[in-house]
Design an enzyme around this catalytic site. Structure first.
Site, mmCIF file in Angstrom:
data_model
loop_
_atom_site.group_PDB
_atom_site.id
_atom_site.type_symbol
_atom_site.label_atom_id
_atom_site.label_comp_id
_atom_site.label_asym_id
_atom_site.label_seq_id
_atom_site.Cartn_x
_atom_site.Cartn_y
_atom_site.Cartn_z
ATOM 1 N N ASP A 189 4.099 7.575 -7.544
ATOM 2 C CA ASP A 189 5.094 7.053 -6.609
ATOM 3 C C ASP A 189 6.500 7.120 -7.198
ATOM 4 O O ASP A 189 7.476 7.329 -6.470
ATOM 5 C CB ASP A 189 4.757 5.611 -6.227
ATOM 6 C CG ASP A 189 3.408 5.508 -5.550
ATOM 7 O OD1 ASP A 189 3.211 6.197 -4.538
ATOM 8 O OD2 ASP A 189 2.542 4.754 -6.032
ATOM 9 N N HIS B 150 0.834 -1.201 0.000
ATOM 10 C CA HIS B 150 0.000 0.000 0.000
ATOM 11 C C HIS B 150 0.871 1.255 0.000
ATOM 12 O O HIS B 150 1.051 1.903 -1.021
ATOM 13 C CB HIS B 150 -0.932 -0.023 1.208
ATOM 14 C CG HIS B 150 -1.915 1.108 1.263
ATOM 15 N ND1 HIS B 150 -2.172 1.956 0.207
ATOM 16 C CD2 HIS B 150 -2.722 1.547 2.273
ATOM 17 C CE1 HIS B 150 -3.075 2.848 0.551
ATOM 18 N NE2 HIS B 150 -3.420 2.625 1.804
ATOM 19 N N HIS C 171 -0.368 1.463 -12.725
ATOM 20 C CA HIS C 171 -1.115 1.608 -11.475
ATOM 21 C C HIS C 171 -2.291 0.646 -11.502
ATOM 22 O O HIS C 171 -2.938 0.483 -12.536
ATOM 23 C CB HIS C 171 -1.604 3.053 -11.315
ATOM 24 C CG HIS C 171 -2.051 3.399 -9.925
ATOM 25 N ND1 HIS C 171 -3.284 3.052 -9.429
ATOM 26 C CD2 HIS C 171 -1.402 4.072 -8.925
ATOM 27 C CE1 HIS C 171 -3.391 3.495 -8.184
ATOM 28 N NE2 HIS C 171 -2.278 4.114 -7.855
#
Length: 430
Positions: free
Chosen positions: A366, A267, A308
């Site tokens: 990210d 996560h 993603h």
């Protein structure tokens, strides 16, 4: 807005027909209300709840296929370009963007709550020096209920709002304290004359011996990191906050539960995984070899920070973060850093190579946030802590939305696969 649909889903089990209402929201697919199935002796099986709406919400809407992320209807690109983190916090908590007077009042409320109780110093100093900062943050946030128990009536809207302000204000202070403690450096008090992200960076990198000035380019990039991570619908940590909140637990313990869920590498550890991947590659000269490994479906190696699980096209947050990433690298002049050079080369490949383009394996938020944090000088173990600071308004807004509405105690069901009834045997007969 949730409304009844004229459509009905009809479930046929043997010769029994069960009609299930179909509900429409203001966006996204319709949902089938299966709540009445238990009256007929059935419930649904959905591991990971990937096809189940556990609640209704007015906060965030995601269309992963189209690459859309809206907060209260506002596109994330517009918010990132024209707004800032604290204004987004107000939006998530209150439903609308503030006028100038309400914005100033909200910012001042947050500033007044940035300090933490002095006894929290001793609590943090009770941890081992090598404790992970996420362990410290999780424990200390849960302990806040022992220090700020004057507003724990969850049925009082003003108590909930005061707690929301406290959590948003104090999280950067606690995050910076966890970093300073690990380094053996003195804690730096917050400065209310600084902006939110600027204050956080000051508490992270200042020391009492000399003046410290935060680069405005870096402060803006950090504010965007917070803003782009503020909320992302019913992810694992947000769902955990809601589940804990459904028991009536105090909000500090609910947010601590969210932090614990965020700590999981599947996560909140994605930007950390990017840096670990770059460390594995080791040098620019190895990039082609590792790209070939990533294309080989029989090779376990995967490029982290690309694609993603929600967005099937370009992550809308990545477009904004890409701009901040390049601004930070230019401002710091860190072109000589080998890790950052590798990252830039991988970004170029992902945006140009037909394999990545066809499979929509674009760099995600990210990937860029990991590069920015690395360039700023923030250690990898702090990455998820910073994610937690940014996600706090989303967590507390979801908790507040749930507590302020009609909610039920969370109680998922299970498909039992264990032994059927058997009788206990004395130990000499087993």
């Amino acid at each position: 807005m949730v409304q009844a649909s004229p459509k009905v889903a009809r479930l046929l089990i043997d010769d029994k027909e069960i009609d299930l209402p179909v509900i429409s929201g203001s966006g996204g697919p319709d949902v089938i209300d299966v709540g009445g199935l238990t009256r007929h002796g059935y419930f649904t099986y959905d591991p990971g709840f990937v096809s189940t709406a556990s609640c209704d919400s007015e906060l965030t809407y995601i269309d992963g296929d189209a690459g859309v992320l809206l907060h209260r209807g506002y596109p994330i690109e517009q918010l990132a370009e024209r707004s800032d983190f604290l204004e987004l916090c107000y939006l998530l908590l209150n439903g609308d963007l503030p006028c100038a007077a309400k914005r100033e009042q909200f910012v001042n409320n947050i500033r007044r709550h940035t300090m933490v109780h002095e006894k929290l110093k001793a609590l943090i100093q009770g941890y081992r020096r090598d404790a992970h900062p996420m362990a410290i943050l999780c424990g200390v946030v849960a302990a806040l209920s022992a220090f700020y128990h004057d507003s724990l009536d969850i049925d009082d809207a003003q108590h909930r709002l005061r707690t929301a302000h406290r959590l948003i204000a104090k999280m950067p202070t606690l995050a910076a304290m966890s970093y300073k403690y690990a380094r053996g450096e003195p804690f730096i008090y917050p400065r209310n004359d600084l902006g939110y992200a600027e204050n956080f960076l000051h508490m992270m990198f200042a020391n009492p011996c000399e003046e410290h000035h935060v680069n405005p380019v870096i402060a803006q990039a950090m504010d965007r990191i917070f803003l782009l991570h503020a909320d992302h619908e019913q992810n694992a940590s947000t769902s955990t906050v809601r589940m804990a909140g459904s028991t009536g637990a105090n909000p500090f313990s609910c947010i601590a539960a969210g932090i614990a869920a965020l700590w999981g590498p599947s996560h909140g550890g994605a930007n950390e995984a990017v840096l670990n991947m770059l460390a594995e590659i080791g040098h620019e000269k190895h990039i082609d070899k590792y790209v070939a490994k990533a294309k080989n479906k029989d090779d376990p190696f995967r490029l982290m920070g690309f694609g993603h699980r929600v967005y099937k096209s370009y992550d809308p947050r990545a477009k904004v973060m890409q701009q901040s990433c390049h601004e930070v690298l230019n401002a710091l002049g860190v072109d000589s850093d080998p890790t950052l050079r590798m990252a830039q080369r991988l970004e170029q490949i992902a945006l140009e190579d037909s394999y990545f383009v066809e499979k929509r394996l674009y760099p995600n938020v990210d990937f860029y946030s990991g590069i920015i944090l690395k360039a700023i000088g923030i250690p990898v173990e702090m990455f998820t802590v910073i994610f937690a600071v940014g996600r706090t308004p989303g967590w507390i807004a979801h908790w507040n939305e749930m507590i302020g509405g009609n909610y039920r105690l969370g109680r998922p069901r299970q498909l039992y696969r264990g032994p059927t009834r058997r009788d206990y045997l004395p130990v000499d007969r087993r």
